[in-house]
Write an enzyme that holds these catalytic residues in place. Structure first.
Site, PDB file in Angstrom:
ATOM      1  NE  ARG A   1       4.331  60.360   9.040  1.00 32.57           N
ATOM      2  CZ  ARG A   1       3.323  59.876   8.331  1.00 32.57           C
ATOM      3  NH1 ARG A   1       2.354  59.217   8.944  1.00 32.57           N
ATOM      4  NH2 ARG A   1       3.275  60.050   7.026  1.00 32.57           N
TER       5      ARG A   1
ATOM      6  CD  GLU B   1       5.242  52.974  12.377  1.00 30.80           C
ATOM      7  OE1 GLU B   1       4.991  53.070  11.179  1.00 30.80           O
ATOM      8  OE2 GLU B   1       4.648  53.636  13.245  1.00 30.80           O
TER       9      GLU B   1
ATOM     10  CG  HIS C   1       1.663  53.543  10.304  1.00 27.30           C
ATOM     11  ND1 HIS C   1       2.919  54.102  10.217  1.00 27.30           N
ATOM     12  CD2 HIS C   1       0.817  54.471   9.794  1.00 27.30           C
ATOM     13  CE1 HIS C   1       2.835  55.309   9.680  1.00 27.30           C
ATOM     14  NE2 HIS C   1       1.561  55.551   9.410  1.00 27.30           N
TER      15      HIS C   1
END
Length: 355
Positions: free
Chosen positions: A206, A234, A251
């Site tokens: 993350r 992000e 991602h």
């Protein structure tokens, strides 16, 4: 039954079409109106499933085809009496293979280093334990830190020891902001100061686990090789940060065909348990056959010769850099890259090993 599903979920129609009307929606912009009369909601990590989305709806089930749950307000779901499920571990194998691919892309000689190369794994859950297994197949020394999990197959060390001893550090923790072992900004100025300057850092967990300002300062000082698949801010990524990274991807570390299909199958199985349906579908029946590279061959020799054919990570690094406009990658471009990402196959599809 009305089912609302993220338009980017794999094999939704195969698993769910027999149960009712499926409405495919953009996950990031899902609204209360979209789900008001739906009994089931199928999402990915881009959808914030919170009280404002789910209150006063017909929802009985929310399934997230993702490892993490930080986008789900579990307290709100349980307060509303809505059953929820996620897909823990669905793409763990894909992420483990992504990390090894990234490392070998940065330094192909790692195939020959055996235990001279130490991989430090932060977080020994579904991904971390698979990465440890795969790394050991290559002869690497593996050390790990996890305050909640100990793996018998590796050397379990403190966070500080891992930072000091590892030649590469790979992050595989959930994002947590509370408690003694919160992971938010786990990699801050203090953590970077403990790392050797030539230690490679990979974050495919993350984004906010790594404090971006501290990372930028560290790279400026050390020229550290850093691989990011996730970003603190992000889906917007600054050109300045991108230019500092050895590899960047949008991602997609877990984006294998098997991982995607496995995730949908896991929330299908939980759906069937909730509504009393028989579980009788398997994702494997939907996957095309692949060329066998590994069977009967030396693992390292195959990786040396075929790795870029199995997964050309450099191409996807180039794709994200090509999206920079006016100093950054915008949300729309980031989401399009993810949506149009051609799902790679896991090594096992080519006859290779699997943890």
């Amino acid at each position: 039954m009305k089912i609302v599903a993220d338009e980017n979920l794999a094999f939704t129609d195969y698993f769910f079409s027999e149960f009712g009307d499926i409405q495919h929606k953009a996950g990031r912009t899902l609204t209360h109106t979209d789900v008001q009369d739906a009994e089931a909601l199928l999402v990915r990590s881009v959808t914030a499933v919170n009280e404002s989305l789910i209150q006063n709806t017909a929802l009985k089930y929310v399934g997230s085809a993702t490892i993490g749950t930080d986008h789900l307000d579990i307290q709100a779901l349980e307060k509303q009496g809505i059953t929820w499920a996620n897909a823990a571990g669905c793409n763990a194998q894909a992420v483990a293979e992504y990390v090894i691919t990234a490392l070998l892309h940065l330094d192909a000689s790692l195939l020959e280093q055996q235990e001279k190369f130490t991989l430090g794994i932060v977080g020994l859950g579904n991904v971390g334990k698979r990465l440890a297994y795969m790394a050991q197949l290559l002869g690497w020394k593996v050390i790990g830190f996890d305050p909640f999990v100990q793996l018998d197959s590796i050397e379990n060390v403190s966070f500080q020891t891992l930072l000091q001893q590892a030649n590469a550090v790979s992050i595989h923790v959930p994002l947590t902001k509370k408690g003694e072992h919160a992971t938010y900004h786990l990699f801050d100025e203090k953590a970077f100061a403990a790392l050797q300057p030539n230690t490679i850092l990979i974050n495919s967990a993350r984004g906010p686990v790594v404090k971006e300002a501290a990372l930028i300062e560290d790279i400026q000082c050390t020229q550290r090789k850093v691989v990011l698949d996730v970003f603190e801010h992000e889906p917007v990524i600054s050109e300045g940060l991108l230019n500092m990274l050895a590899l960047a991807t949008p991602h997609i570390a877990g984006y294998s065909l098997e991982g995607k299909a496995r995730g949908t199958q896991m929330i299908y199985e939980a759906f069937c348990q909730k509504f009393g349906y028989d579980i009788n579908k398997r994702f494997e029946t939907q996957l095309p056959a692949c060329e066998d590279y590994f069977s009967g061959h030396d693992l390292k020799a195959v990786l040396k010769q075929k790795l870029s054919q199995i997964y050309d990570i450099a191409q996807y690094d180039a794709n994200i850099r090509a999206c920079v406009k006016e100093g950054k990658v915008e949300q729309k471009a980031f989401d399009l890259l993810r949506k149009n990402y051609p799902l790679r196959r896991e090594w096992a599809a080519h006859g290779g090993p699997q943890a």
